[in-house]
Scaffold this active site. Structure first.
Site, PDB file in Angstrom:
ATOM      1  N   TYR A 138      32.605  32.735  41.209  1.00  0.00           N
ATOM      2  CA  TYR A 138      33.253  31.484  40.818  1.00  0.00           C
ATOM      3  C   TYR A 138      32.392  30.814  39.744  1.00  0.00           C
ATOM      4  O   TYR A 138      31.273  30.412  39.998  1.00  0.00           O
ATOM      5  CB  TYR A 138      33.337  30.607  42.077  1.00  0.00           C
ATOM      6  CG  TYR A 138      34.129  29.336  41.993  1.00  0.00           C
ATOM      7  CD1 TYR A 138      34.863  28.957  40.876  1.00  0.00           C
ATOM      8  CD2 TYR A 138      34.160  28.477  43.109  1.00  0.00           C
ATOM      9  CE1 TYR A 138      35.592  27.790  40.863  1.00  0.00           C
ATOM     10  CE2 TYR A 138      34.894  27.305  43.102  1.00  0.00           C
ATOM     11  CZ  TYR A 138      35.602  26.956  41.977  1.00  0.00           C
ATOM     12  OH  TYR A 138      36.319  25.786  41.966  1.00  0.00           O
ATOM     13  N   LYS A 166      36.792  33.958  39.529  1.00  0.00           N
ATOM     14  CA  LYS A 166      37.591  32.760  39.264  1.00  0.00           C
ATOM     15  C   LYS A 166      36.851  31.986  38.187  1.00  0.00           C
ATOM     16  O   LYS A 166      35.730  31.508  38.385  1.00  0.00           O
ATOM     17  CB  LYS A 166      37.722  31.906  40.524  1.00  0.00           C
ATOM     18  CG  LYS A 166      38.417  30.552  40.267  1.00  0.00           C
ATOM     19  CD  LYS A 166      38.497  29.726  41.539  1.00  0.00           C
ATOM     20  CE  LYS A 166      39.303  28.443  41.350  1.00  0.00           C
ATOM     21  NZ  LYS A 166      38.872  27.587  40.243  1.00  0.00           N
TER      22      LYS A 166
END
Lengths: 310, 310, 310, 310
Positions: A138, A166
């Site tokens: 992330y 992400k």
């Protein structure tokens, strides 16, 4: 671990509905999960930045996973954030999430400390070894104050250490470079930028994690389907409408509350106005939006063709 | 809570000795506590940035408090970090620390999120109400990426919400402004800047939390005593020697490890070379210093008159 | 002034060829202008960041404009940077550029100082009033360390104060918001992001100012024509090839030279290898690329189908 | 060049008085020079950040030097800023200043570009070779967005390339390290931090360049004399009074003007209220302070024992 996962499509990062005491409002959370699933999303991401995970206790984090897994009931996978400052802490969260039924876990690089890229790689290797579900990296420098190094991501993708990325950096150049560099790997690349989702999909992103999808999941599902069908004109138009809707985050009086409360408070206010959740409250210590701010958000929702109930 | 505490003097922020498995090396931690107490420190601060608290699991954090409280045995107070991203999480840590015998708890402002100054004030109010020990605010922008607003600190001091401030901002102007603005309150102001401790004390600081005190606590105790006696020439000279010693943090090859590993690794390497702890290992995912780096640190220790055993 | 200008298309920001003494190599600059015009560009932008304008003396800046205007000979407009820290200084540069035949001038917001958005607006109003050519605002936070506020740009577009925007922020969300907010104005919006030019054009950008266009102008002309024809597949493919070519900026040993020398030095090295300029030298105090770095750049050029002469 | 200069003591960085047209108000500038000299300062620094040099045209910069040199009339040296983005530009300013009678010139490192430390060293070497007056390096990261590397400063001091350092970084640790590392060189080290001048002098600084000295030069002269006499109690008390006076920079409404206008506008407002200059105007595009802000500044001046005439 290195089990690959076919994650993709629209996986909104759920807000966390709270009651007047600041505890998890499970009824609202169930309604939110059902609302999103009914809109056709492909997964639920709980415990992300939009979920105010940094402001929730461990027991609240776990309660959120339990409710989401239970409400999803296997219709869509539940991806769980394991956001924390260091490796050991992330592993504890990740194991708890996996045990509770999360299909994958999401971790930033270490923060609070200042790691070397090689230490970032090692962070993900240790997490991956410690859990039995896929690990998604992330990149959210606005929160962690440091980028996940591009080379580290590529290395982790090539070794199969991470199953996904992400990207909430807002940097489409790096996003594109990573997509090209990992084309031969199994890495699933998600954009967290709800304002350029159409562009990210055009670049080959496998999925989207739009915070604004909390408010208008139908719009992002339509956007995703148009993109999948190669109908970029429709995808662009839908994105432009969603970009206008995104202006709800600019409504709050910033001399009174911070950016996080302004943005997440606006998402929750819109969900409240739509009748999805019972209270537009943020987690402590964030301060709530006030009446005229809710009025302004209602006006934007109506303007953009979103039905409201309050 | 608002009970005042007479904290002051030298309260080093302990490193956390780890064994080969990365678990707490309790024997080394006991030795470290005893080593510091024998040097004449006025308290032990565990769970701070120097203690790699961001990289320790909850159970490791609590084990550290237990060992420190037990080893201190009431000779000096143990202050415990309750470092985490949000209010609810800090409260959980603070309550656990208080229950384990911490005399005070230390919290930064919220991080990962972007709070407004009023939300920072509310953060500390909520923590203070939730625990029965004094709360010390911790300003360390290099880790949290945001300053504690000066006005917020003054407001919290005037209301008695916080009992102390640990300032690791390196900004002596703000430090001085806060000291002047809170002179009529009970706020205890500590400097976390081990390189200008003499200056901070001259400005009226109540105490010091020097990371380098892990390596040479005697030096900081001498510095503090000279300052208390008004012997600034001696205090300055001692500080200059300690500043030269501080160059151990510049030894590591930064193309290989990050800043945190370079600095905390140097402290641990020096403690290892002095025979205080058994292994100069940092917490995952930080990489260790290597042989020639340890040699360079040994040379600096010897140069500055510090006895080594390895 | 408020005369509108129909600027658009490909307007590369020229590097500034220098001789062994660090003076303008006019013969190389003429060759570069001709090389770009022959490739079909729609204008020449001199005195931008790629032109090392921050490192050139006033007389060098003016010589560059003279050579470009003379070589262009009216075939394409010459746009001139008037980059400096404050309003009065920018006005002096802008007047000199206009007098020398620049069709438009380009200014960042004030830097070195810390202005308010209203002061940024006033900066451009004063410049616009002082010169008889259109003013283009330049958002390049990597150089100025501050963003041009989105609302300020929209206000300046609506009042006709600025005729254009060159966006080198890398932020496609703000870029898109500005395009939508100024759709009813005459603002011409250019992207300075040579790695996502296709996306910027898809969002409706009127033109592109690609630094890498110094090396492969044909590629950016093809990209622009494909986009104009609605052939996004070709535009995307061309951009991906150019993105691979862009890796020449990653070749330099960064333990030896800074980012600016690495990037601009790579552009100049490629122009040198292609036979366009006579020397790959950067302006003082930047250090040059060395032999093996040139070899690596040559290999990339060849790999991406670019003809080389050296 | 490497001629050493015995600069030291109090050398205030003069504001630049402007008339209603924004041109140099030479009568006010003469009064300001005389006012400072009468207070006992040891030099005049024109063309620094406090002088809004970033916002002045070249002709205005040179007019300022002429007036200062003429008014000083050899009583005290005039040091001139040669602040610009790159080496060639700085050299042009430095030569012009030297020709006009400046005793030394002051340059930051390159900005707008991103140089390597070795390129920073080269920058100063080239400047030093090009001019016949001593060169003073200027570290002001709040303006240039980059630190002068500590090792570069030490190297430049050891080679005699720079004659002095003006440190406005606010970082007393680096300041101290540089003082210790250059103790055997001829480097003259000045603090630009008007709020911790006493501490900097205690560390061995050779002089001070206090922006607030524009308002209360007598205070800084007293501070310097007390420090020179080893009377630190008096120096500290004087500094604390000056720190309270410094709160004039917090008076402006920051929703209306930026930080630079708030700070420099406050200095000019105080000079205006004291009758030293005729107008409290800042350079374009900075917006002026308004009536109630001037009232608040007058109240602070009176409170701190400063005589006012308006």
């Amino acid at each position: 671990m290195s089990i690959r996962v076919g994650l993709g499509g629209v996986i909104p990062p759920l807000t966390t509905p709270l009651d007047t005491d600041g505890e998890i409002d499970t009824a609202s959370l169930e309604r939110l999960c059902s609302f999103l699933i009914a809109a056709g999303v492909d997964g639920l991401f709980v415990g992300g930045s939009s979920g105010e995970t940094a402001l929730l206790s461990d027991s609240q984090r776990y309660e959120v996973i339990d409710v989401a897994v239970s409400t999803a009931g296997g219709q869509v996978p539940v991806v769980a954030g394991a956001v924390d400052t260091g490796t050991a802490r992330v592993i504890d969260h990740a194991r708890a999430a996996a045990k509770r039924g999360a299909a994958a876990v999401v971790s930033t690089g270490p923060f609070y400390v200042a790691p070397h890229p090689d230490e970032v790689v090692r962070h993900f290797e240790l997490i991956s070894r410690a859990v039995d579900v896929p690990v998604i990296a992330y990149d959210i420098p606005s929160a962690t104050n440091t980028r996940l190094p591009r080379d580290a991501i590529v290395e982790l993708a090539e070794s199969g250490t991470i199953a996904g990325l992400k990207d909430s950096s807002g940097d489409l150049t790096a996003f594109r470079q990573i997509l090209l560099a990992t084309a031969d790997t199994d890495l699933r690349v998600f954009t967290g930028s709800e304002t350029v989702t159409d562009l990210a999909l055009r670049l080959g992103a496998h999925g989207q994690v739009p915070g604004l999808g909390n408010v208008d999941p139908d719009g992002y599902v339509r956007l995703g389907r148009a993109a999948a069908a190669g109908d970029w004109r429709t995808a662009n138009a839908e994105q432009e409408r969603l970009l206008r809707l995104f202006s709800i985050i600019d409504v709050a009086d910033r001399s009174r509350i911070g950016f996080t409360a302004a943005a997440l408070g606006a998402f929750k206010a819109a969900q409240y106005l739509r009748g999805v959740i019972s209270l537009p409250r943020c987690a402590d210590p964030l301060l709530p939006l006030v009446g005229r701010e809710l009025d302004a958000i209602r006006a934007i929702l109506v303007r953009e063709g979103i039905s409201v109930e309050r």
